[in-house]
Design an enzyme around this catalytic site. Structure first.
Site, short mmCIF file in Angstrom:
data_model
loop_
_atom_site.label_atom_id
_atom_site.label_comp_id
_atom_site.label_asym_id
_atom_site.label_seq_id
_atom_site.Cartn_x
_atom_site.Cartn_y
_atom_site.Cartn_z
N ASP A 308 0.80 -1.23 0.00
CA ASP A 308 0.00 0.00 0.00
C ASP A 308 0.83 1.28 0.00
O ASP A 308 0.33 2.33 -0.40
CB ASP A 308 -0.98 0.00 1.18
CG ASP A 308 -2.12 -0.98 0.93
OD1 ASP A 308 -2.47 -1.22 -0.23
OD2 ASP A 308 -2.67 -1.53 1.91
N TYR A 392 -10.10 -1.18 2.79
CA TYR A 392 -9.57 -1.16 4.16
C TYR A 392 -9.30 0.25 4.66
O TYR A 392 -9.01 1.15 3.88
CB TYR A 392 -8.24 -1.92 4.21
CG TYR A 392 -8.32 -3.22 4.97
CD1 TYR A 392 -8.53 -4.42 4.31
CD2 TYR A 392 -8.19 -3.25 6.36
CE1 TYR A 392 -8.60 -5.61 5.00
CE2 TYR A 392 -8.26 -4.45 7.06
CZ TYR A 392 -8.47 -5.63 6.37
OH TYR A 392 -8.54 -6.81 7.06
CU LIG Z 1 -7.28 -7.95 7.52
#
Ligand SMILES: [Cu+2]
Length: 650
Positions: A308, A392
């Site tokens: 990320d 997320y």
């Molecule tokens: Cu996770």
């Protein structure tokens, strides 16, 4: 110094107060303009990175307020016309390009603009539309496309030199509902980002969309629990911190904050005032990369492992906390100024949050003979930001405590990555979280780079663990145990795993500064929860993110060694970053040490993590270890009963 041919234009660049201040919007615009004016790029070039080129450490440490500054920017460019990547260092004072380099084979990180453009292009693509129609999807407005990184598995398509992304698809059932409840399983659109068109469609099989919605937002919750009374944090006389530009002073701590597209929040120059002496602890600290490897070998799932920071740039995905912040009390926000890939200023309003919080008790003792009690509240300074990367959320928090501790914590939340299975099916590599909805096992593995400066530049590091003495004349009752410290002399010796059963920590000492007991002053790195990475040693992901193999790495400082996965991890075949930095097994004694701490959150999904996951915490601590003469928090004033540490009672 400016040369006569390149005089400084005083109007062009307003002087920043400190060499580590991030680029201002005016500076970003100037950099873009200078690059464009140079005529070295085509009109199809993207600005992937425009960020402060941090001055040499010596210059920063010797800087005195008011002194002249040489402002420079690091720029990474991608020319969509031919796929070439360029690096530049632009001098703002001289208004010139000081360094220019073509970087063959480098595939820079995927930008936010490409996220949006990729979704738009895909929705219009006839092949992609046909694949969706096969699955009964006709309303393309409800389609959500997340461009995941392609990775590099050494397979024929991986060495094409193309700039690729793997677009994964979900279906909302109505505008604004949680699309991640309906994954379009086994369909991948591989998109060529330079041409912004479909390179190939991988259509493995048609699996029905899961039947249930998975909504969490307030408009879908029919009834809220009614027995909650408010908790209010009141700081009627304001916070105890002082902010000057990007420097923060709070009680005895002093630190500076920065923000980069790749790392997000950066903590610079952390010092503690010890009886009038400003003692450094850290020169620079940041999350330098992270990987989320998924554990399902299915052809549709095995390529899921997002880097990320390195493949996307977690700073670009920082939330604007103007839209919702989880902190209470008196908050001070800082904006982050970045650049879009089109060279425009991209400001994330309120990207960084600064506040104080009450954190239970700091220390306590009751003299049970006299009934005298002394207790102090633990107040900590919190500097944080939250990034939303696709499904997320990651909250990154740096805490500074009154007892000299520094803590780093990641809060993981958001929505799990999902897949769909046929009715009655399950898989050993994950967990069913709702009917026909599957969440694969995965790990979130972070690497934090800590450029240490414990009471000075030159430090050494020891591994410390506990051992029981053998039974014998010196230990007749079997109770003897000791803590054993081993000096780590080289980079290879310093590649270590956590060992919670032996209470392993690492002690960073300054041999040039002894405490009153005659020991070198030190800080101790104390791991929190951790886990090993379950990928096979020979897997390509392990090669591309070698930092996952060990929890601790230590290198002697080098200005070019900044990222655990190297400068260009996107589509990289592996071997860069830490794996390359430690190749010469350099000595690490009495030198400027950089610690690279790896920590992993193991996520075997639970039904309770669906549809939105309650926060999971993971982190580590830096604790003074003979740095101070005694508990440095004896001077924290007692609290008034029923109130949180107001100091004076006026
Ligand atoms: Cu996770």
């Amino acid at each position: 110094m400016p040369s006569p041919e390149h005089p400084v234009d005083p109007k062009a660049v307003p002087p920043p107060a400190h060499p580590l201040e991030p680029l201002s919007p005016v500076e970003i615009r100037s950099v873009v303009e200078l690059v464009r004016q140079s005529g070295r790029i085509s009109g199809k070039a993207r600005f992937i990175v425009v960020t402060l080129h941090e001055p040499p450490k010596k210059d920063v440490l010797e800087f005195r307020p008011g002194a002249a500054l040489d402002r420079e920017a690091s720029v990474v460019l991608l020319d969509n016309a031919d796929g070439a990547t360029y690096e530049a260092v632009v001098s703002l004072n001289r208004r010139e390009i000081r360094h220019w380099k073509h970087v063959p084979g480098a595939q820079p990180s995927i930008t936010l603009d490409e996220f949006f453009e990729c979704e738009e292009a895909l929705k219009k693509d006839p092949g992609f539309q046909a694949a969706l129609r096969k699955r009964g999807v006709t309303n393309f407005d409800l389609v959500m496309v997340d461009p995941w990184s392609e990775g590099n598995y050494g397979l024929p398509g991986d060495v094409s030199g193309l700039r690729l992304t793997r677009a994964l698809t979900w279906m909302r059932s109505e505008s604004g509902d949680n699309g991640y409840a309906r994954p379009v399983e086994a369909l991948v659109a591989v998109v060529d980002l330079n041409r912004m068109r479909v390179h190939r469609i991988e259509d493995h099989e048609v699996i029905p969309l899961p039947p249930e919605a998975g909504n969490y937002s307030r408009k879908y919750i029919k009834e809220f629990r009614a027995d909650l009374k408010p908790i209010e944090v009141v700081q009627s006389r304001g916070p105890s911190f002082v902010v000057e530009g990007t420097q923060i002073r709070w009680q005895k701590w002093k630190l500076r904050i920065g923000f980069t597209p790749r790392e997000g929040l950066v903590i610079h120059q952390v010092t503690y005032d010890d009886a009038g002496r400003e003692r450094p602890v850290l020169y620079r600290a940041s999350l330098c990369d992270m990987v989320v490897p998924y554990g399902d070998p299915h052809p549709y799932h095995f390529r899921k492992n997002a880097f990320d920071c390195g493949e996307f740039g977690i700073g670009l995905f920082a939330d604007s906390l103007a839209l919702g912040c989880d902190c209470l009390g008196e908050i001070r926000y800082f904006d982050a100024h970045l650049a879009t890939s089109r060279g425009e200023v991209y400001t994330i309003k309120n990207a960084i949050c600064l506040h104080e919080e009450d954190y239970g008790i700091l220390w306590k003792h009751m003299d049970w003979r006299t009934n005298e009690t002394e207790v102090r509240r633990n107040r900590r300074l919190v500097v944080s930001f939250i990034a939303t990367v696709g499904n997320y959320e990651y909250g990154f928090y740096w805490y500074f405590q009154q007892d000299g501790q520094i803590q780093f914590e990641v809060k993981l939340t958001g929505i799990m990555h999902t897949g769909a299975l046929r009715p009655g099916e399950s898989r050993p590599y994950g967990r069913m979280v709702a009917p026909q909805l599957y969440a694969p096992n995965h790990q979130h593995i972070f690497n934090v780079r800590l450029d240490m400066m414990v009471d000075g530049m030159n430090n050494s590091i020891y591994e410390v663990h506990n051992e029981s003495d053998p039974l014998g004349p010196g230990n007749p009752h079997g109770n003897a145990f000791r803590s054993r410290a081993t000096l780590l002399r080289t980079e290879s010796q310093a590649q270590q795993l956590v060992d919670p059963l032996a209470a392993r920590t690492w002690r960073i000492v300054n041999n040039a500064r002894l405490n009153r007991l005659g020991d070198p002053v030190a800080y101790r790195l104390v791991p929190g929860d951790n886990v090993r990475c379950f990928l096979h040693e020979s897997s390509t992901v392990m090669k591309r993110a070698a930092f996952m193999r060990r929890h601790l790495w230590v290198t002697p400082y080098h200005p070019d060694e900044r990222y655990a996965t190297g400068d260009y991890p996107n589509q990289h075949p592996g071997g860069a970053g830490l794996a390359a930095y430690v190749r010469d097994d350099r000595p690490i004694e009495d030198t400027n040490l950089v610690l690279w701490y790896t920590m992993g959150a193991n996520h075997v999904p639970r039904p309770e993590d669906w549809p939105v996951m309650p926060v999971v915490h993971i982190g580590f601590m830096l604790k003074p270890d003979g740095f101070f003469e005694r508990n440095p928090a004896l001077d924290v004033p007692p609290a008034t009963p029923g109130h949180c540490c107001d100091g004076d009672k006026g």
